[in-house]
Design an enzyme around this catalytic site. Structure first.
Site, mmCIF file in Angstrom:
data_model
loop_
_atom_site.group_PDB
_atom_site.id
_atom_site.type_symbol
_atom_site.label_atom_id
_atom_site.label_comp_id
_atom_site.label_asym_id
_atom_site.label_seq_id
_atom_site.Cartn_x
_atom_site.Cartn_y
_atom_site.Cartn_z
ATOM 1 N N TYR A 173 6.077 3.712 -6.394
ATOM 2 C CA TYR A 173 4.913 3.029 -5.571
ATOM 3 C C TYR A 173 5.165 1.751 -5.073
ATOM 4 C CZ TYR A 173 -0.006 2.656 -4.302
ATOM 5 O OH TYR A 173 -1.248 2.577 -3.471
ATOM 6 N N ARG B 192 -7.873 3.713 -5.800
ATOM 7 C CA ARG B 192 -7.835 4.828 -4.886
ATOM 8 C C ARG B 192 -9.054 5.007 -3.914
ATOM 9 N NH1 ARG B 192 -5.728 7.155 -9.791
ATOM 10 N NH2 ARG B 192 -3.482 7.526 -9.661
ATOM 11 N N ARG C 74 -4.724 -0.804 -1.636
ATOM 12 C CA ARG C 74 -4.104 -0.635 -3.007
ATOM 13 C C ARG C 74 -2.657 -0.757 -3.248
ATOM 14 N NH1 ARG C 74 -4.641 2.921 -7.643
ATOM 15 N NH2 ARG C 74 -2.936 4.495 -7.878
ATOM 16 N N LYS D 271 -7.297 10.511 -10.833
ATOM 17 C CA LYS D 271 -6.839 12.073 -10.564
ATOM 18 C C LYS D 271 -6.920 12.822 -11.826
ATOM 19 C CE LYS D 271 -3.229 11.121 -6.728
ATOM 20 N NZ LYS D 271 -1.993 11.120 -6.484
ATOM 21 N N HIS E 9 -5.319 2.808 1.393
ATOM 22 C CA HIS E 9 -4.270 3.098 0.722
ATOM 23 C C HIS E 9 -3.250 1.695 0.468
ATOM 24 C CE1 HIS E 9 -1.176 4.923 -1.878
ATOM 25 N NE2 HIS E 9 -0.340 4.811 -0.850
ATOM 26 N N HIS F 187 -1.571 5.371 -13.176
ATOM 27 C CA HIS F 187 -0.418 6.122 -13.377
ATOM 28 C C HIS F 187 -0.093 6.711 -14.638
ATOM 29 C CE1 HIS F 187 1.025 4.143 -9.451
ATOM 30 N NE2 HIS F 187 0.158 5.049 -9.200
#
Length: 309
Positions: free
Chosen positions: A282, A154, A250, A178, A247, A273
């Site tokens: 995704y 990311r 990625r 995250k 992005h 994830h």
């Protein structure tokens, strides 16, 4: 064939609501027409299901109307507009004392799916990364792009990397994802090569106290906006037809890894994830096919089976 006619009780309440929108709410003609179109469509659906009076409507009726819209291929945003119109109408009926509760308030529209960025194909990535300029900023930029595509990071993860987070001997980088969750991602090949090249030049810009791997001309940690701007500029400079963003790199990593390996679980780990469903959405691949292949192939994927097998 003539258009279906609404039962009088349904039609009269709607007419009163339209007058209320016109005289008391002062809405534009365009907005009034939108309300009328949405409400009369729903009223016809409800009438076809046997509704005779608005007091009969409960959340179950409203869900059926929303489901009908989904089956007809309506967009999530259109269904949300339809439900919003219905909620406003029921609030009006409550105001008039014809209803005691709003049955549409507990019914949610389907979630809008965020459009995913289109990935670059392998040839486009190769074209983008053919950066052979010798100046230090070009070396830095290629190192960032190689790392983002090579490790599927990311933007926030890449920007937050410190020099001490890189372990060349094991071919790993420690990143904070995250929710401040730490993970190690492998990197090798051209990504590793160009990070090494950048580290030889980093001291030209980095302030002595700066810990960041990637720094700006000011000598401090590079900003998200600067990375986005530089990658967009490189896309133009390398004559790519599509816009380049962190992005998208990625996303390209995830797509190319899945196309090559069909290993959904591994890509899930690499992307950081928590849920495999996020990886499936995704990468816009056939999740059922991939999950079935995994469940058939992995020796410990079977919840039940022959103990002797």
């Amino acid at each position: 064939m003539s258009d279906p006619i609404l039962p009088s009780r349904l039609a009269k309440s709607l007419q009163r609501f339209y007058e209320y929108l016109r005289s008391e709410k002062g809405l534009s003609l365009h907005t009034q027409r939108n309300y009328r179109q949405q409400l009369e469509t729903m009223a016809l659906h409800l009438s076809e299901m046997g509704l005779k009076d608005w007091s009969q409507v409960d959340a179950g009726w409203v869900r059926q109307v929303a489901s009908k819209g989904m089956r007809e291929g309506m967009k999530a945003s259109s269904i949300a507009t339809r439900l919003s119109s219905l909620r406003s109408f029921f609030d009006f009926l409550i105001l008039r004392g014809e209803l005691t509760a709003n049955p549409a308030k507990g019914v949610s529209a389907p979630r809008k799916q965020r459009p995913l960025p289109k990935n670059l194909d392998v040839d486009e990535v190769s074209q983008l990364l053919e950066v052979n300029e010798e100046d230090s900023l070009a070396v830095r930029d290629r190192a960032m792009m190689e790392l983002m595509y090579g490790a599927g990071l990311r933007l926030a993860e890449m920007v937050s990397i410190d020099v001490k987070h890189i372990h060349f001997s094991s071919g790993e980088i420690r990143v904070i994802g995250k929710g401040d969750k730490e993970r190690k991602v492998p990197f090798s090949g051209l990504a590793l090569e160009w990070v090494k090249k950048w580290l030889k030049r980093r001291s030209e810009f980095a302030k002595p106290s700066e810990s960041a791997l990637f720094v700006s001309k000011l000598g401090t940690r590079i900003s998200h906006r600067s990375v986005q701007k530089r990658m967009s500029e490189w896309g133009q400079k390398q004559s790519l037809a599509s816009h380049v963003s962190p992005h998208k790199l990625r996303h390209s990593f995830a797509t190319h890894m899945l196309e090559s390996s069909n290993n959904l679980r591994a890509v899930q780990e690499l992307l950081g994830h928590e849920n495999i469903s996020t990886t499936q959405i995704y990468t816009h691949l056939d999740f059922q096919h991939l999950a079935q292949a995994y469940d058939q192939a992995h020796p410990r994927a079977h919840k039940k089976g022959n103990k002797n097998s």
